[in-house]
Design a protein around this motif. Structure first.
Motif, PDB file in Angstrom:
ATOM      1  N   LYS A  76      37.250  16.467  26.798  1.00 34.81           N
ATOM      2  CA  LYS A  76      36.855  17.808  27.213  1.00 34.81           C
ATOM      3  C   LYS A  76      37.795  18.273  28.314  1.00 34.81           C
ATOM      4  CE  LYS A  76      33.561  17.479  24.297  1.00 34.81           C
ATOM      5  NZ  LYS A  76      33.772  18.119  22.980  1.00 34.81           N
ATOM      6  N   LYS A  77      38.106  19.601  28.332  1.00 31.75           N
ATOM      7  CA  LYS A  77      39.187  20.024  29.224  1.00 31.75           C
ATOM      8  C   LYS A  77      38.991  21.368  29.916  1.00 31.75           C
ATOM      9  CE  LYS A  77      41.903  22.126  25.490  1.00 31.75           C
ATOM     10  NZ  LYS A  77      43.224  22.206  24.838  1.00 31.75           N
ATOM     11  N   GLN A  78      37.779  21.865  29.996  1.00 34.20           N
ATOM     12  CA  GLN A  78      37.571  23.154  30.658  1.00 34.20           C
ATOM     13  C   GLN A  78      37.059  22.952  32.082  1.00 34.20           C
ATOM     14  OE1 GLN A  78      38.841  25.668  29.220  1.00 34.20           O
ATOM     15  NE2 GLN A  78      39.185  24.505  27.333  1.00 34.20           N
ATOM     16  N   VAL A  79      37.813  23.441  33.036  1.00 32.33           N
ATOM     17  CA  VAL A  79      37.490  23.207  34.445  1.00 32.33           C
ATOM     18  C   VAL A  79      36.103  23.735  34.796  1.00 32.33           C
ATOM     19  CG1 VAL A  79      38.109  23.817  36.810  1.00 32.33           C
ATOM     20  CG2 VAL A  79      39.890  23.117  35.191  1.00 32.33           C
ATOM     21  N   VAL A  83      32.401  21.741  35.927  1.00 33.36           N
ATOM     22  CA  VAL A  83      31.604  21.942  37.151  1.00 33.36           C
ATOM     23  C   VAL A  83      30.121  22.063  36.793  1.00 33.36           C
ATOM     24  CG1 VAL A  83      31.176  23.510  39.078  1.00 33.36           C
ATOM     25  CG2 VAL A  83      33.525  23.020  38.369  1.00 33.36           C
ATOM     26  N   ASP A  84      29.842  22.729  35.670  1.00 34.60           N
ATOM     27  CA  ASP A  84      28.453  22.897  35.229  1.00 34.60           C
ATOM     28  C   ASP A  84      27.888  21.638  34.582  1.00 34.60           C
ATOM     29  OD1 ASP A  84      28.499  25.540  36.068  1.00 34.60           O
ATOM     30  OD2 ASP A  84      29.153  26.285  34.112  1.00 34.60           O
ATOM     31  N   LYS A  85      28.767  20.845  33.949  1.00 34.24           N
ATOM     32  CA  LYS A  85      28.308  19.679  33.183  1.00 34.24           C
ATOM     33  C   LYS A  85      29.110  18.432  33.540  1.00 34.24           C
ATOM     34  CE  LYS A  85      27.124  22.613  29.209  1.00 34.24           C
ATOM     35  NZ  LYS A  85      27.383  22.868  27.758  1.00 34.24           N
ATOM     36  N   SER A 139      38.035  19.463  40.614  1.00 34.95           N
ATOM     37  CA  SER A 139      36.966  19.685  39.637  1.00 34.95           C
ATOM     38  C   SER A 139      36.616  18.360  38.986  1.00 34.95           C
ATOM     39  CB  SER A 139      37.434  20.667  38.553  1.00 34.95           C
ATOM     40  OG  SER A 139      38.424  20.058  37.738  1.00 34.95           O
ATOM     41  N   PRO A 140      35.407  18.256  38.429  1.00 28.75           N
ATOM     42  CA  PRO A 140      35.077  17.042  37.671  1.00 28.75           C
ATOM     43  C   PRO A 140      36.073  16.765  36.550  1.00 28.75           C
ATOM     44  CG  PRO A 140      33.088  18.264  38.145  1.00 28.75           C
ATOM     45  CD  PRO A 140      34.229  19.138  38.590  1.00 28.75           C
TER      46      PRO A 140
END
Length: 334
Positions: A76-79, A83-85, A139-140
């Motif tokens: 997964k690669k969306q910054v 943050v949400d997950k 970010s996570p």
């Protein structure tokens, strides 16, 4: 030699598959198709639909296809999403990598290439980001990439695996229209989407300490990125064949910065649009400037990017138009 390419049905992964097969390498693709598309996988290339979290699928795939090397792009690669997950991102990106490395070590595979990211650097206050620039992800997502690098290197040392971690900068363009980026998460497709709607590109902040006030980034053509994977994978196989279990960490960029405003102006020029960009407030966490030093990969692998920003935009626009037509959208392409 057979390479397992995880995430090989995705935007970047499919370009890696293309580069490696055109160069005569044998590959097998593993992809859960959550964001990938099976139509991206070339005819004749085996596609296994499954997750890197599934050890049984991994063991079976490695055995059936006699896998001798791994190029790991799945993840997964969306910054913002990370943050949400964060738990999901650590599960997919770190636990998935752990299970994959367990299967690799069990099978005696001796070379492993990891798809990392410039997000490991965070907000570096330097003109050029070298591989020795301190890592401080914000970010996570970036954290999972940095933790992944640690894990890959540790497993390599413990199990005699030659490893490479490739830190991507901003990827754009396409080798063919069929392999274009259809997600609207990066700057180029985000601008395209706005232009299709008859609106100007959105610029997040124009008060940064840069010549035109907008953020500066290093853009890399996805075809160049894929070629870097090919060169690195072959080098790892060479090292492993000689019993030399090195680890390599390199930036994948051009070493040239382009501001967001410059990029928007180039996109307008190449697409025939004239809409003025719309400036909105800064996004939290956006560094003013992130440009790669690409000296190490040139020295270690003899690799250098060949495509410029114009080639990225022109090819991406062609691909965007092709997918728009396929999707049944009839917005005029000017």
């Amino acid at each position: 030699m057979t390479f397992l390419i995880t995430g090989g049905a995705g935007y970047i992964g499919s370009h890696v598959v293309r580069a490696m097969t055109l160069a005569g390498e044998q590959v097998v693709v593993l992809d859960d198709l959550s964001t990938g598309d099976e139509d991206r996988v070339p005819e004749g290339v085996p596609l296994v639909v499954g997750s890197v979290l599934d050890r049984l699928v991994l063991d079976r795939t490695i055995a059936e296809h006699r896998v001798t090397g791994v190029v790991h792009l799945a993840g997964k690669k969306q910054v913002g999403e990370s943050v949400d997950k964060p738990l999901w991102y650590y599960q997919e990106n770190v636990q998935g990598l752990t299970v994959l490395l367990e299967a690799v070590a069990h099978a005696g595979i001796r070379n492993f290439l990891f798809s990392s990211s410039a997000s490991v650097y965070g907000m570096p206050d330097v003109d050029l980001v070298t591989e020795d620039t301190p890592c401080a992800p914000m970010s996570p997502y970036g954290e999972t990439k940095l933790a992944g690098e640690w894990l890959v290197r540790a497993a390599g040392r413990a199990h005699g695996i030659a490893t490479a971690c490739l830190r991507y900068f901003n990827v754009a363009g396409t080798a063919t229209p069929e392999l274009a980026d259809t997600g609207v998460f990066n700057l180029v497709p985000m601008v395209f989407e706005r232009l299709d709607a008859g609106e100007g590109a959105r610029i997040f902040g124009d008060d940064y300490p840069t010549p035109d006030g907008t953020c500066i980034r290093d853009y890399i053509h996805v075809e160049d990125l894929a070629d870097a994977h090919l060169v690195a994978a072959r080098k790892l196989a060479q090292w492993a064949g000689a019993g030399d279990y090195k680890d390599l960490t390199v930036n994948i960029g051009r070493g040239e910065g382009v501001s967001v405003r410059e990029m928007v102006e180039l996109i307008n020029e190449h697409t025939g649009h004239t809409e003025e960009p719309v400036v909105t407030p800064r996004r939290p966490g956006d560094p003013a400037k992130v440009v790669a030093s690409a000296d190490r990969i040139a020295a270690e692998l003899g690799w250098k990017a060949r495509h410029d920003v114009d080639a990225m935009i022109i090819s991406a626009w062609e691909g965007w138009g092709a997918h728009r037509v396929t999707a049944g959208h009839h917005t005029e392409q000017r």
